[in-house]
Enzyme design. Structure first.
Site, PDB file in Angstrom:
ATOM      1  N   SER A 104       0.832  -1.208   0.000  1.00  0.00           N
ATOM      2  CA  SER A 104       0.000   0.000   0.000  1.00  0.00           C
ATOM      3  C   SER A 104       0.865   1.257   0.000  1.00  0.00           C
ATOM      4  O   SER A 104       1.614   1.494  -0.933  1.00  0.00           O
ATOM      5  CB  SER A 104      -0.960  -0.041   1.188  1.00  0.00           C
ATOM      6  OG  SER A 104      -1.893   1.009   1.122  1.00  0.00           O
ATOM      7  N   ASP A 251      -3.092   6.592  -3.443  1.00  0.00           N
ATOM      8  CA  ASP A 251      -1.900   6.010  -2.844  1.00  0.00           C
ATOM      9  C   ASP A 251      -1.338   4.966  -3.807  1.00  0.00           C
ATOM     10  O   ASP A 251      -1.927   4.687  -4.857  1.00  0.00           O
ATOM     11  CB  ASP A 251      -2.210   5.463  -1.447  1.00  0.00           C
ATOM     12  CG  ASP A 251      -2.981   4.156  -1.456  1.00  0.00           C
ATOM     13  OD1 ASP A 251      -3.650   3.873  -2.465  1.00  0.00           O
ATOM     14  OD2 ASP A 251      -2.942   3.434  -0.446  1.00  0.00           O
ATOM     15  N   ASP A 253      -1.123   1.737  -4.248  1.00  0.00           N
ATOM     16  CA  ASP A 253      -1.891   0.621  -4.800  1.00  0.00           C
ATOM     17  C   ASP A 253      -3.318   1.034  -5.134  1.00  0.00           C
ATOM     18  O   ASP A 253      -4.152   0.197  -5.475  1.00  0.00           O
ATOM     19  CB  ASP A 253      -1.872  -0.588  -3.862  1.00  0.00           C
ATOM     20  CG  ASP A 253      -2.659  -0.372  -2.587  1.00  0.00           C
ATOM     21  OD1 ASP A 253      -2.784   0.787  -2.154  1.00  0.00           O
ATOM     22  OD2 ASP A 253      -3.155  -1.368  -2.011  1.00  0.00           O
ATOM     23  N   ASP A 255      -5.936   2.006  -3.559  1.00  0.00           N
ATOM     24  CA  ASP A 255      -7.155   1.709  -2.812  1.00  0.00           C
ATOM     25  C   ASP A 255      -7.579   2.883  -1.943  1.00  0.00           C
ATOM     26  O   ASP A 255      -8.667   2.869  -1.362  1.00  0.00           O
ATOM     27  CB  ASP A 255      -7.007   0.424  -1.982  1.00  0.00           C
ATOM     28  CG  ASP A 255      -5.971   0.504  -0.886  1.00  0.00           C
ATOM     29  OD1 ASP A 255      -5.205   1.491  -0.839  1.00  0.00           O
ATOM     30  OD2 ASP A 255      -5.909  -0.428  -0.060  1.00  0.00           O
TER      31      ASP A 255
END
Length: 499
Positions: A104, A251, A253, A255
């Site tokens: 992440s 961000d 990734d 999500d």
């Protein structure tokens, strides 16, 4: 050994069982496979995706091959795609599980292993400790079988669903053309976000060129998290330069989604709580009666007041989308203050920065058609429900044990007064029993402070809120000033905790 925390593993790259490497990933996957077989899910399909971090391609290959050797049909996604695409794929295909290799918004030296089960929702306790026991029991060597990559048309299916959000959620209504500035912060969300926004009718896009191509070193930011100071500086400069109507930061990734807006004082990023209530209200305008909205114990109290006013049900959970996705029947929207938003629970049972960006663009375009802005909406909420001024103080400590130690000190000797206001103390760990949470809540007379150690980083997190009634529009500025003064005192108290 690395242990399962927030839906899986996360840690620094390196050798040994306390770091992310191919051996750690292979053992984790063998443990996951055994856990699935124990639940009579052996032979069910598993989706494996990845981001573009160092080691992600290799770890995804290992994961897919260990699962295949264990007898599971594996769909190994061919490109580094956003985490929400993997969550979508698990639900769309009826897969028994999904694994996304990602850390992440962690620093460049980290990587992780995120597990989805139960129709695309994150792994939930006590499954994490059960999988840990299976990992400990793994014996070498671990078999591997090659797996070809395939997209199965999943990205196109995901994009088609996201592109329909303005019609399905926004409903009929006039929309104005808007210009959007966008950054994926060197992550994997850039191309997907551009495709999704364009398909939804928002084609006037300006991207931060220096941050658009995936780069696992994240060279232009100290930490690849839109919430970190300085991370969105390039985005806000671009938004001002091109006279944008909305700025969007994903961000790495993709999500999570943070929004930037123009104000009379210049461009600024909205807090997650501000974006949360704006998107919730947008969803509730066309949601069925008695729909459910949800947020977490560390988020603003404003969503509860908005839900009651809109005739919706409200739920509050522990931090994390593993809880929010399971908040209850009729869930139409969930958010956490850490810029995570689930705007389409029927499709993606996790936070999804791409769909949140599309829905935010839809809201801004509809407001502009009426001569209004997101700031106007927030002002209206403040007058109607009171100023809900919030902030977060994130204290980076030597390790996670140090953060837990500070919480234990507070638990032993809790403050009885904050910012001159008597507060009651609630130990969420005592209330939640077997559910793992170390959050402490201090609240009284419009003041609220939640303190907890981070589940994924060596940080102590403090969530602050000051609620101040407003008697009318003319009193809004004074009420905000009072609330900010209370927040300032809370910030100083929180910063002193690190000492």
């Amino acid at each position: 050994m690395l242990t399962f925390g927030t839906a899986g593993l996360r840690g620094p790259l390196g050798p040994g069982p306390d770091a992310m490497n191919e051996t750690t990933v292979a053992r984790a996957t063998a443990g996951l496979a055994a856990w699935l077989r124990d639940r009579c899910l052996g032979g069910g399909q598993v989706v494996v995706g990845r981001d573009a971090r160092h080691g992600s391609a290799e770890f995804a290959e290992v994961t897919a091959e260990v699962l295949a050797a264990a007898g599971f049909p594996v769909l190994r996604l061919p490109e580094p795609w956003p985490t929400p695409v993997t969550a979508f794929a698990v639900r769309a295909l009826g897969a028994v599980a999904g694994v996304q290799i990602t850390a992440s918004h962690n620093p460049p030296a980290d990587n992780g292993y995120k597990v989805f089960v139960d129709g695309g929702a994150q792994l939930l306790a006590p499954a994490d400790t059960e999988i840990e026991r299976q990992i400990v029991a793994v014996t070498e060597p671990i078999a591997r079988t090659p797996v070809a990559e395939s997209d199965a048309g999943l990205l196109s299916r995901y994009l088609a669903r996201v592109a329909q959000l303005p019609q399905r959620i926004g409903g009929p209504g006039e929309q104005a053309d808007i210009r959007i500035a966008l950054t994926p912060l060197h992550g994997v969300g850039g191309a997907t976000a551009v495709q999704a926004l364009t398909a939804a009718g928002f084609a006037d896009l300006q991207v931060v060129a220096e941050q658009f191509t995936p780069d696992p070193d994240f060279p232009t930011v100290a930490f690849p998290n839109p919430e970190e100071p300085g991370a969105t500086d390039l985005l806000l400069r671009l938004a001002e330069r091109v006279d944008a109507d909305l700025a969007v930061a994903l961000d790495p990734d993709a999500d999570r989604c943070a929004l930037g807006v123009p104000t009379p004082e210049g461009w600024r990023m909205l807090r997650g709580d501000e974006t949360g209530v704006l998107l919730a209200d947008h969803v509730l305008r066309t949601a069925p009666p008695d729909s459910l909205v949800a947020t977490t114990i560390v988020s603003s109290r404003l969503l509860a007041r908005l839900a009651a006013d809109r005739g919706a049900r409200y739920a509050e959970t522990l931090t994390g989308f593993k809880w929010l996705a399971r908040a209850g029947e009729g869930l139409v929207y969930a958010y956490e203050e850490a810029i995570g938003h689930c705007v389409d629970p029927a499709t993606v049972r996790d936070k999804d920065g791409i769909s949140a960006a599309v829905l935010a663009a839809d809201l801004v375009s509809r407001l502009r058609a009426r001569g209004r802005t997101l700031i106007d909406e927030l002002d209206d909420y403040a007058v109607r429900f009171g100023v809900h001024a919030g902030d977060q103080v994130s204290l980076r400590l030597p390790d996670q044990q140090a953060a837990a130690a500070v919480v234990n000190v507070l638990r032993t000797a809790p403050p009885r007064e904050l910012a001159g206001i008597p507060v009651d103390y609630t130990d969420m760990a005592a209330l939640r029993g077997r559910l793992r949470t170390d959050a402490l809540v201090f609240a009284g007379d419009g003041l609220r402070l939640v303190v907890r150690p981070s589940g994924t980083e060596p940080k102590l997190k403090c969530y602050l809120e000051a609620i101040q009634p407003v008697s009318g529009p003319d009193e809004l500025a004074a009420a905000r000033s009072t609330a900010q003064q209370r927040l300032s005192e809370l910030r100083e108290y929180c910063r002193a905790l690190a000492g």
